[in-house]
Motif scaffolding. Structure first.
Motif, PDB file in Angstrom:
ATOM      1  N   GLU A  52      -5.276   5.258  50.391  1.00  0.00           N
ATOM      2  CA  GLU A  52      -4.355   4.367  51.097  1.00  0.00           C
ATOM      3  C   GLU A  52      -5.118   3.763  52.268  1.00  0.00           C
ATOM      4  N   ASN A  53      -4.812   2.532  52.604  1.00  0.00           N
ATOM      5  CA  ASN A  53      -5.465   1.863  53.725  1.00  0.00           C
ATOM      6  C   ASN A  53      -4.444   1.535  54.805  1.00  0.00           C
ATOM      7  N   PRO A  54      -4.827   1.642  56.068  1.00  0.00           N
ATOM      8  CA  PRO A  54      -3.870   1.382  57.136  1.00  0.00           C
ATOM      9  C   PRO A  54      -3.507  -0.094  57.252  1.00  0.00           C
ATOM     10  N   THR A  55      -2.272  -0.350  57.644  1.00  0.00           N
ATOM     11  CA  THR A  55      -1.842  -1.706  57.968  1.00  0.00           C
ATOM     12  C   THR A  55      -2.423  -2.128  59.313  1.00  0.00           C
ATOM     13  N   ALA A  56      -2.515  -1.159  60.217  1.00  0.00           N
ATOM     14  CA  ALA A  56      -3.097  -1.397  61.540  1.00  0.00           C
ATOM     15  C   ALA A  56      -3.771  -0.113  61.991  1.00  0.00           C
ATOM     16  N   GLY A  57      -4.721  -0.240  62.917  1.00  0.00           N
ATOM     17  CA  GLY A  57      -5.424   0.915  63.439  1.00  0.00           C
ATOM     18  C   GLY A  57      -6.694   1.209  62.662  1.00  0.00           C
ATOM     19  N   ALA A  58      -7.374   2.284  63.036  1.00  0.00           N
ATOM     20  CA  ALA A  58      -8.672   2.613  62.436  1.00  0.00           C
ATOM     21  C   ALA A  58      -8.803   4.119  62.248  1.00  0.00           C
ATOM     22  N   ILE A  59      -9.637   4.490  61.265  1.00  0.00           N
ATOM     23  CA  ILE A  59      -9.909   5.891  60.967  1.00  0.00           C
ATOM     24  C   ILE A  59     -11.415   6.092  61.046  1.00  0.00           C
ATOM     25  N   TYR A  60     -11.822   7.189  61.669  1.00  0.00           N
ATOM     26  CA  TYR A  60     -13.239   7.470  61.883  1.00  0.00           C
ATOM     27  C   TYR A  60     -13.581   8.853  61.328  1.00  0.00           C
ATOM     28  N   ILE A  61     -14.753   8.950  60.706  1.00  0.00           N
ATOM     29  CA  ILE A  61     -15.315  10.244  60.328  1.00  0.00           C
ATOM     30  C   ILE A  61     -16.616  10.401  61.089  1.00  0.00           C
ATOM     31  N   ASP A  62     -16.677  11.411  61.943  1.00  0.00           N
ATOM     32  CA  ASP A  62     -17.839  11.624  62.820  1.00  0.00           C
ATOM     33  C   ASP A  62     -18.188  10.344  63.579  1.00  0.00           C
ATOM     34  N   ASP A  63     -17.143   9.715  64.135  1.00  0.00           N
ATOM     35  CA  ASP A  63     -17.248   8.516  64.973  1.00  0.00           C
ATOM     36  C   ASP A  63     -17.668   7.254  64.222  1.00  0.00           C
ATOM     37  N   GLU A  64     -17.753   7.316  62.896  1.00  0.00           N
ATOM     38  CA  GLU A  64     -18.079   6.123  62.120  1.00  0.00           C
ATOM     39  C   GLU A  64     -16.812   5.608  61.440  1.00  0.00           C
ATOM     40  N   PRO A  65     -16.444   4.339  61.660  1.00  0.00           N
ATOM     41  CA  PRO A  65     -15.229   3.804  61.023  1.00  0.00           C
ATOM     42  C   PRO A  65     -15.402   3.754  59.511  1.00  0.00           C
ATOM     43  N   ILE A  66     -14.354   4.152  58.786  1.00  0.00           N
ATOM     44  CA  ILE A  66     -14.473   4.180  57.326  1.00  0.00           C
ATOM     45  C   ILE A  66     -14.148   2.827  56.702  1.00  0.00           C
ATOM     46  N   THR A  67     -13.701   1.880  57.499  1.00  0.00           N
ATOM     47  CA  THR A  67     -13.282   0.567  56.977  1.00  0.00           C
ATOM     48  C   THR A  67     -14.356  -0.082  56.120  1.00  0.00           C
ATOM     49  N   GLY A  68     -15.580  -0.061  56.595  1.00  0.00           N
ATOM     50  CA  GLY A  68     -16.657  -0.727  55.867  1.00  0.00           C
ATOM     51  C   GLY A  68     -17.375   0.153  54.871  1.00  0.00           C
ATOM     52  N   MET A  69     -16.954   1.391  54.723  1.00  0.00           N
ATOM     53  CA  MET A  69     -17.640   2.303  53.806  1.00  0.00           C
ATOM     54  C   MET A  69     -17.300   1.974  52.357  1.00  0.00           C
ATOM     55  N   ASP A  70     -18.275   2.147  51.484  1.00  0.00           N
ATOM     56  CA  ASP A  70     -18.055   1.957  50.057  1.00  0.00           C
ATOM     57  C   ASP A  70     -17.092   3.034  49.549  1.00  0.00           C
TER      58      ASP A  70
END
Length: 322
Positions: A52-70
């Motif tokens: 699932e992807n957020p409508t707003a806001g951001a999620i980080y794993i070890d301070d790296e945003p997952i938005t751009g991750m494959d």
């Protein structure tokens, strides 16, 4: 660490599953997310591996945003265990367990060694089970294999979506115990979604209580028992359960040796096994140390912290309801 920063999830039908959630989930701990049906707990968990992807806001794993991750690489790096298990019936247990290591191009000998090691850790003899098919196993054994498959690629994060809820009570309790033991061995970041408060109190290092897409409280099992944040949390835990866990009881520590940790290597206050669980809890608080070292006639029988003493109280309550 996994961090949610002002995360909102709004579905096309207008349902707002999450509302401006800001939350830190600690690394190398088991965090249980709990709440009533529809509170957003599964949606929150699925955002970690971008199901699932957020409508707003951001999620980080070890301070790296997952938005751009494959998405594919991210999901291969995260273990996932579901209620329905999802083993492939036409594949042997060995082939089921080795799926992710093969996708990660592990050498065959490393994959084989990892599979055998993990099966052994969850109480399944590799010599007996590697060549069997899922339908030849009981539900509890299949769920153990599901856990092993999620861990086979050695992920740092494991997501568990009500994995034991379809099992019979005995298998469920056994798997809860084995998960706690396994976590002591592997120290992964585990997010465990459940609707069962006793399960959360028993297995979790940290509990997140949710309602209507928002976090009502986050804390250790003992913190939730001692200091529920509001009336909803108090009612969700249950006044009777709170009173029972706070009192701990007069049963002796030696009766609960099977619940205690045997691998602790840090500081511990020595106590006699004949001490009551209630007195032991008071002594633990006074000592300022994280564990009690429980001695029975000169022999160490195990280590107990807040969680282990709470599990002893849970065990007494379960006996009382049988």
């Amino acid at each position: 660490m996994i961090r949610f920063d002002k995360v909102t999830k709004r579905f096309p039908d207008g349902t707002e599953a999450l509302k401006d959630v800001t939350l830190d989930l600690p690394a190398r701990q088991l965090t249980a997310i709990i709440g009533p049906s529809g509170c957003g707990k599964t949606t929150l968990m699925k955002m970690v591996n971008k199901l699932e992807n957020p409508t707003a806001g951001a999620i980080y794993i070890d301070d790296e945003p997952i938005t751009g991750m494959d998405e594919v690489k991210l999901r291969r790096s995260i273990g996932y265990v579901i209620q329905r298990i999802g083993l492939f019936p036409h594949m042997t247990i060995a082939d089921n367990v080795s799926l992710v290591p093969k996708l990660l191009n592990w050498p065959a000998d490393k994959t084989d060694d990892r599979s055998k090691e993990l099966l052994q850790l969850v109480g399944l003899d590799p010599a007996v089970f590697m060549d069997r098919y899922p339908l030849e196993l009981s539900g509890g054994q299949q769920q153990r294999v599901g856990v092993v498959r999620a861990l086979a690629g050695d992920p740092n994060i494991v997501l568990m979506d009500e994995p034991f809820s379809a099992l019979d009570p005995i298998s469920r309790e056994q798997l809860q115990d084995e998960l706690r033991h396994l976590q002591q061995e592997i120290h992964k970041t585990i997010i465990f979604v459940t609707h069962d408060m006793d399960e959360a109190l028993k297995i979790a290092d940290t509990i997140v209580v949710m309602k209507d897409g928002q976090v009502e409280q986050i804390g250790t099992p003992q913190q939730l028992i001692d200091e529920p944040a509001n009336e909803f949390v108090r009612n969700f835990i249950g006044t009777e359960r709170i009173n029972q866990k706070r009192s701990f009881g007069d049963r002796r520590l030696k009766e609960f040796a099977f619940l205690f940790d045997t691998d602790w290597a840090g500081e511990a206050e020595e106590v006699e096994a004949k001490l009551s669980v209630s007195d032991a809890h008071q002594l633990l608080e006074q000592s300022g140390k994280p564990r009690l070292a429980i001695i029975d006639e000169g022999t160490l029988v195990g280590f107990a912290g807040e969680r282990e003493l709470l599990r002893a109280a849970l065990h007494v309550e379960k006996e009382a309801t049988v």
